[in-house]
Motif scaffolding. Structure first.
Motif, PDB file in Angstrom:
ATOM      1  N   GLU A 255       0.772  -1.214   0.086  1.00 27.26           N
ATOM      2  CA  GLU A 255       0.025   0.006   0.013  1.00 27.26           C
ATOM      3  C   GLU A 255       0.840   1.004  -0.184  1.00 27.26           C
ATOM      4  O   GLU A 255       0.678   2.297  -0.672  1.00 27.26           O
ATOM      5  N   VAL A 256       1.832   1.440   0.865  1.00 30.72           N
ATOM      6  CA  VAL A 256       2.684   2.574   0.857  1.00 30.72           C
ATOM      7  C   VAL A 256       3.562   2.628  -0.235  1.00 30.72           C
ATOM      8  O   VAL A 256       3.658   3.837  -0.897  1.00 30.72           O
ATOM      9  N   LEU A 257       4.297   1.543  -0.929  1.00 34.34           N
ATOM     10  CA  LEU A 257       4.895   1.562  -1.952  1.00 34.34           C
ATOM     11  C   LEU A 257       4.188   2.274  -3.123  1.00 34.34           C
ATOM     12  O   LEU A 257       4.447   3.062  -3.984  1.00 34.34           O
ATOM     13  N   THR A 258       3.023   1.578  -3.413  1.00 36.93           N
ATOM     14  CA  THR A 258       1.901   2.478  -4.267  1.00 36.93           C
ATOM     15  C   THR A 258       1.801   3.891  -4.181  1.00 36.93           C
ATOM     16  O   THR A 258       1.781   4.579  -5.193  1.00 36.93           O
ATOM     17  N   GLU A 259       1.628   4.200  -2.934  1.00 36.19           N
ATOM     18  CA  GLU A 259       1.500   5.663  -2.714  1.00 36.19           C
ATOM     19  C   GLU A 259       2.797   6.546  -2.769  1.00 36.19           C
ATOM     20  O   GLU A 259       2.865   7.607  -3.289  1.00 36.19           O
ATOM     21  N   LEU A 260       3.989   5.826  -2.869  1.00 41.98           N
ATOM     22  CA  LEU A 260       5.197   6.358  -3.352  1.00 41.98           C
ATOM     23  C   LEU A 260       5.383   6.264  -4.914  1.00 41.98           C
ATOM     24  O   LEU A 260       6.611   6.823  -5.260  1.00 41.98           O
ATOM     25  N   GLY A 261       4.412   5.752  -5.523  1.00 38.47           N
ATOM     26  CA  GLY A 261       4.655   5.781  -7.075  1.00 38.47           C
ATOM     27  C   GLY A 261       5.303   4.594  -7.589  1.00 38.47           C
ATOM     28  O   GLY A 261       5.679   4.539  -8.868  1.00 38.47           O
ATOM     29  N   VAL A 262       5.276   3.631  -6.726  1.00 35.66           N
ATOM     30  CA  VAL A 262       6.072   2.231  -7.294  1.00 35.66           C
ATOM     31  C   VAL A 262       4.954   1.611  -7.971  1.00 35.66           C
ATOM     32  O   VAL A 262       3.945   1.301  -7.447  1.00 35.66           O
ATOM     33  N   ARG A 263       5.438   0.853  -9.066  1.00 33.45           N
ATOM     34  CA  ARG A 263       4.412   0.143 -10.037  1.00 33.45           C
ATOM     35  C   ARG A 263       4.723  -1.464  -9.817  1.00 33.45           C
ATOM     36  O   ARG A 263       5.854  -1.989 -10.088  1.00 33.45           O
ATOM     37  N   GLN A 264       3.513  -1.946  -9.205  1.00 32.53           N
ATOM     38  CA  GLN A 264       3.538  -3.419  -9.053  1.00 32.53           C
ATOM     39  C   GLN A 264       3.454  -4.246 -10.380  1.00 32.53           C
ATOM     40  O   GLN A 264       2.588  -4.042 -11.033  1.00 32.53           O
ATOM     41  N   LEU A 265       4.498  -5.158 -10.373  1.00 25.01           N
ATOM     42  CA  LEU A 265       4.399  -6.016 -11.589  1.00 25.01           C
ATOM     43  C   LEU A 265       3.889  -7.316 -11.155  1.00 25.01           C
ATOM     44  O   LEU A 265       3.190  -8.157 -12.042  1.00 25.01           O
ATOM     45  N   PHE A 266       4.023  -8.035  -9.902  1.00 23.29           N
ATOM     46  CA  PHE A 266       3.218  -9.048  -9.556  1.00 23.29           C
ATOM     47  C   PHE A 266       3.240  -8.953  -7.894  1.00 23.29           C
ATOM     48  O   PHE A 266       4.290  -8.422  -7.490  1.00 23.29           O
ATOM     49  N   TRP A 267       2.260  -9.825  -7.665  1.00 23.00           N
ATOM     50  CA  TRP A 267       2.109 -10.191  -6.154  1.00 23.00           C
ATOM     51  C   TRP A 267       1.845 -11.298  -5.845  1.00 23.00           C
ATOM     52  O   TRP A 267       0.693 -11.979  -6.464  1.00 23.00           O
ATOM     53  N   LYS A 268       2.658 -12.315  -5.326  1.00 21.50           N
ATOM     54  CA  LYS A 268       2.415 -13.587  -5.048  1.00 21.50           C
ATOM     55  C   LYS A 268       2.992 -14.500  -6.170  1.00 21.50           C
ATOM     56  O   LYS A 268       2.863 -14.070  -7.455  1.00 21.50           O
ATOM     57  N   VAL A 269       3.767 -15.619  -6.107  1.00 20.46           N
ATOM     58  CA  VAL A 269       4.205 -16.403  -6.917  1.00 20.46           C
ATOM     59  C   VAL A 269       3.848 -17.955  -6.627  1.00 20.46           C
ATOM     60  O   VAL A 269       3.714 -18.168  -5.218  1.00 20.46           O
ATOM     61  N   ASP A 270       3.793 -18.638  -7.509  1.00 22.19           N
ATOM     62  CA  ASP A 270       3.154 -19.863  -7.326  1.00 22.19           C
ATOM     63  C   ASP A 270       4.314 -20.953  -6.974  1.00 22.19           C
ATOM     64  O   ASP A 270       4.859 -21.654  -7.634  1.00 22.19           O
ATOM     65  N   ILE A 271       4.724 -20.533  -5.818  1.00 18.93           N
ATOM     66  CA  ILE A 271       6.036 -21.389  -5.214  1.00 18.93           C
ATOM     67  C   ILE A 271       5.700 -21.679  -3.805  1.00 18.93           C
ATOM     68  O   ILE A 271       4.931 -20.933  -3.112  1.00 18.93           O
ATOM     69  N   LYS A 272       6.471 -22.456  -2.988  1.00 21.71           N
ATOM     70  CA  LYS A 272       6.503 -22.683  -1.616  1.00 21.71           C
ATOM     71  C   LYS A 272       7.849 -23.085  -0.993  1.00 21.71           C
ATOM     72  O   LYS A 272       8.326 -24.155  -1.738  1.00 21.71           O
ATOM     73  N   PRO A 273       8.428 -22.733  -0.170  1.00 21.62           N
ATOM     74  CA  PRO A 273       7.875 -21.363   0.319  1.00 21.62           C
ATOM     75  C   PRO A 273       8.289 -20.046  -0.347  1.00 21.62           C
ATOM     76  O   PRO A 273       8.875 -20.199  -1.396  1.00 21.62           O
ATOM     77  N   GLY A 274       7.572 -18.947   0.017  1.00 23.79           N
ATOM     78  CA  GLY A 274       7.765 -17.745  -0.717  1.00 23.79           C
ATOM     79  C   GLY A 274       6.456 -17.101  -1.520  1.00 23.79           C
ATOM     80  O   GLY A 274       6.838 -16.272  -2.351  1.00 23.79           O
ATOM     81  N   ARG A 275       5.212 -17.736  -1.272  1.00 20.28           N
ATOM     82  CA  ARG A 275       4.241 -17.527  -2.095  1.00 20.28           C
ATOM     83  C   ARG A 275       4.031 -15.894  -1.974  1.00 20.28           C
ATOM     84  O   ARG A 275       3.857 -15.165  -3.085  1.00 20.28           O
ATOM     85  N   PRO A 276       3.984 -15.307  -0.750  1.00 20.89           N
ATOM     86  CA  PRO A 276       3.688 -13.876  -0.875  1.00 20.89           C
ATOM     87  C   PRO A 276       4.809 -12.939  -1.067  1.00 20.89           C
ATOM     88  O   PRO A 276       5.334 -12.034  -0.219  1.00 20.89           O
ATOM     89  N   THR A 277       5.333 -13.088  -2.312  1.00 26.14           N
ATOM     90  CA  THR A 277       6.596 -12.225  -2.753  1.00 26.14           C
ATOM     91  C   THR A 277       6.058 -11.185  -3.746  1.00 26.14           C
ATOM     92  O   THR A 277       5.270 -11.719  -4.638  1.00 26.14           O
ATOM     93  N   ALA A 278       6.599  -9.915  -3.546  1.00 25.10           N
ATOM     94  CA  ALA A 278       5.988  -9.242  -4.776  1.00 25.10           C
ATOM     95  C   ALA A 278       7.206  -8.296  -5.364  1.00 25.10           C
ATOM     96  O   ALA A 278       8.434  -8.416  -4.819  1.00 25.10           O
TER      97      ALA A 278
END
Length: 404
Positions: A255-278
């Protein structure tokens, strides 16, 4: 949600190599060469002796022979006098071979007199001589752009007179941890608190591959703290965050990165461990938001962040090599996601043997320390039988050197 392969491609497609700089030779250790380096002269530059001994004519030594010693050539001297028939010249390692000589006899294979030397065995032409250009010819490419400079590379570059070396700039990688429960190393640990080990682990991993880690601090679980520290982190070449990237009430990083103008390219990856990686970009600054569990942090750095940092620092080999290994035990997992299984490795008669290093929970750091590699268990399978071959990425590079 991208697969592991898709996520890594997205990352690598969006990061660019840093610019070049020239640094003093010793400061180039661990850096990446930015230009091909060619030899300005032959190596060695002249024919020289590989041993302390006597420069001789092989035809004079077809069996035991006694030769008159007519001179002495230490290292650093110039060889002017020739070896005449029936004669020898005493010579030191590295000294130039005198005219007329076509072999060197090691001192251990002689009996030295006052002005003569007895050769004990037959001598072969060219023995114990290092010939000009034998190692490298003038104009040969000795190191390619994209090569990591090691101590042996330093030796080569020094031998070729390279006082200044073109290298890719070292990356400044900002590291921000998040969470009210974190305490800096050396601080007082209260009830429900833990040491901020992820920041140090990430800093060590960055330094290990030649980057410059900058630990910004701990963003507390409020918007103001996140804004302050993440803004600082975006002044570096790369920003790494740990924790606060999932979907909890206090997970504020995205949320804060978005406010700072950061453009998200993905959130979550189909792996374990590490799924909530952005992964995101702020202009040309990559932003990696990694999970907070220590093992998840280390594995996602190894598999997703490290290749990107290596590419940015000019390396040509950025993806961990994959080896085949045979499971020594049955492994079960839930289908649907690629699993990274921490394994110890041994050497069997037909190649590597892989065994689970223990408890695979993401808070169990011990099994990460004990692991020699990460087995890649495909998403579409749930049972892997003992004796089945699997793909493994090596983590323990000492093991790779000893066993590969």
């Amino acid at each position: 949600m991208p697969t592991f392969t898709e996520a890594r491609k997205i990352i690598l497609d969006n990061v660019a190599t840093t610019n070049m700089e020239r640094v003093a030779l010793l400061d180039a250790i661990g850096r990446t060469l930015a230009e091909d380096m060619a030899a300005p002269w032959d190596m060695p530059p002249w024919n020289n002796s590989a041993m302390d001994g006597f420069a001789v004519r092989a035809e004079d030594c077809q069996g035991p022979a006694t030769l008159r010693v007519t001179g002495y050539i230490p290292a650093g001297a110039i060889a002017t006098a020739a070896v005449e028939p029936g004669c020898a010249i005493k010579i030191m390692t590295g000294a130039p071979i005198p005219p007329g000589a076509d072999a060197v006899v090691p001192v251990e294979e002689t009996v030295e007199g006052t002005d003569s030397v007895k050769i004990l065995e037959q001598v072969k032409k060219r023995q114990h001589i290092r010939f000009a250009g034998e190692d490298i010819k003038a104009g040969d490419k000795v190191l390619a752009a994209g090569t990591a400079i090691t101590s042996s590379g330093i030796n080569m570059l020094a031998s070729l007179g390279a006082a200044l070396v073109p290298v890719f700039r070292r990356l400044r990688v900002a590291i921000v941890s998040t969470g009210d429960e974190l305490v800096e190393l050396g601080g007082q640990i209260g009830q429900g608190q833990i040491i901020n080990s992820n920041a140090l682990s990430l800093a060590a991993a960055v330094r290990e591959i030649g980057g410059e880690p900058v630990i910004i601090g701990i963003a507390r679980d409020n918007r103001e703290s996140h804004l302050h520290l993440l803004s600082q982190g975006l002044q570096a070449d790369v920003l790494l965050t740990s924790a606060g990237v999932s979907a909890g009430d206090r997970d504020l990083v995205r949320e804060v990165l978005t406010e700072l103008g950061v453009r998200q390219l993905f959130w979550k990856v189909d792996i374990k461990p590490g799924r909530p990686t952005a992964f995101a970009m702020k202009d040309n600054i990559p932003v990696f938001s990694l999970p907070g569990n220590p093992v998840s942090t280390m594995i996602t750095f190894e598999e997703l962040v490290k290749p990107a940092l290596l590419k940015m620092m000019g390396r040509t080999r950025i993806i961990a090599p994959t080896y085949k290994a045979t499971l020594t035990e049955e492994i079960r997992k839930k289908p649907g996601r690629l699993h990274f299984l921490r394994v110890t490795l041994g050497k069997g008669k037909d190649g590597y043997l892989a065994t689970s290093s223990g408890n695979q929970e993401t808070g169990i750091v011990r099994t990460m320390i004990q692991a020699d590699g990460l087995a890649l268990l495909p998403a579409d399978k749930s049972v892997f039988a003992a004796g089945e071959q699997i793909d493994v990425h090596i983590l323990n590079h000492n093991f790779e050197m000893e066993e590969a």
